[in-house]
Design a protein around this motif. Sequence first.
Motif, mmCIF file in Angstrom:
data_model
loop_
_atom_site.group_PDB
_atom_site.id
_atom_site.type_symbol
_atom_site.label_atom_id
_atom_site.label_comp_id
_atom_site.label_asym_id
_atom_site.label_seq_id
_atom_site.Cartn_x
_atom_site.Cartn_y
_atom_site.Cartn_z
ATOM 1 N N GLY A 42 -5.708 20.508 -4.522
ATOM 2 C CA GLY A 42 -6.188 19.391 -3.713
ATOM 3 C C GLY A 42 -5.202 19.069 -2.627
ATOM 4 O O GLY A 42 -5.465 18.703 -1.461
ATOM 5 N N ALA A 79 -11.785 21.768 -6.372
ATOM 6 C CA ALA A 79 -10.751 21.110 -6.032
ATOM 7 C C ALA A 79 -10.208 21.639 -4.699
ATOM 8 O O ALA A 79 -9.166 20.632 -3.962
ATOM 9 N N ALA A 103 -5.445 21.473 -10.805
ATOM 10 C CA ALA A 103 -6.342 21.008 -9.555
ATOM 11 C C ALA A 103 -5.606 20.072 -8.772
ATOM 12 O O ALA A 103 -5.913 20.048 -7.353
ATOM 13 N N SER A 150 -9.361 15.313 -6.565
ATOM 14 C CA SER A 150 -8.826 16.385 -5.718
ATOM 15 C C SER A 150 -9.369 16.543 -4.352
ATOM 16 O O SER A 150 -8.565 16.162 -3.441
#
Length: 243
Positions: free
Chosen positions: A161, A189, A157, A12
């Motif tokens: 990201g 993340a 996540a 991420s």
Amino acid sequence: MTALGFLYPGHSAEDDYPRIEQLLGSDIRVDLVHTDIGEDAHRVDALRRMGAPERLSAGVEALRLAGAEAVVWACTSGSFVYGWAGAHEQVRSLALAAGMPASSTSFAFVHALGEIGVHRVAVGATYPDDVAELFADFLRTGGATVTGVRPSGIITAAEVGDWGERELFELARRADRADAQALLLPDTALHTVAHLPALEKELGKPVLTANQVTVWEALRLTDRRVNAPALGSLFTREPIVQV
């Protein structure tokens, strides 16, 4: 050369780590091993499975071969969901498996607050409400006063990201509280490292973020102190000496 080892779940915001290595500007090496994330979900049962001992121990051999001197489980939610005692047991098991000092991002936040002498904090979480509250409870057990928690309800996540500067600053502004001495952004993340000085300037207070405190924790475990203003107040302040 000091080699720092990190177990990072999935993919991420792992590019924060080579960025940190560059910003440290000294003889520090950052070694990252990706662990199996399993189900990508900010849900307590999924997070507990993600932080299970067998998932973490699978990555330690690569870190040993790289010469790491300490290892940190670079995941906040995958540690605090176990509670204070459970997170301690998770770290103890990791240290035994790795044969080196170990910690996690959750404990990194608690130790970093002690480093800068801060007790009252606000939390800007990407997580759903229940998971965000578990982090706040973990901080309280560690001695912090949580003046406010702002969850975002993000489930994966992978979605976190993809957040950029706009989403990051919106979260920080919404989460900040006038009575908080620092703002905490707990998701590893979330890309934050490139924006730390700007965040602190915007809010006028220390900002602690997950990947930032994770690397600081590894340095603490190896008794290294590095002055790196680009990484925020945590990397520029003198330690608080308790009298």
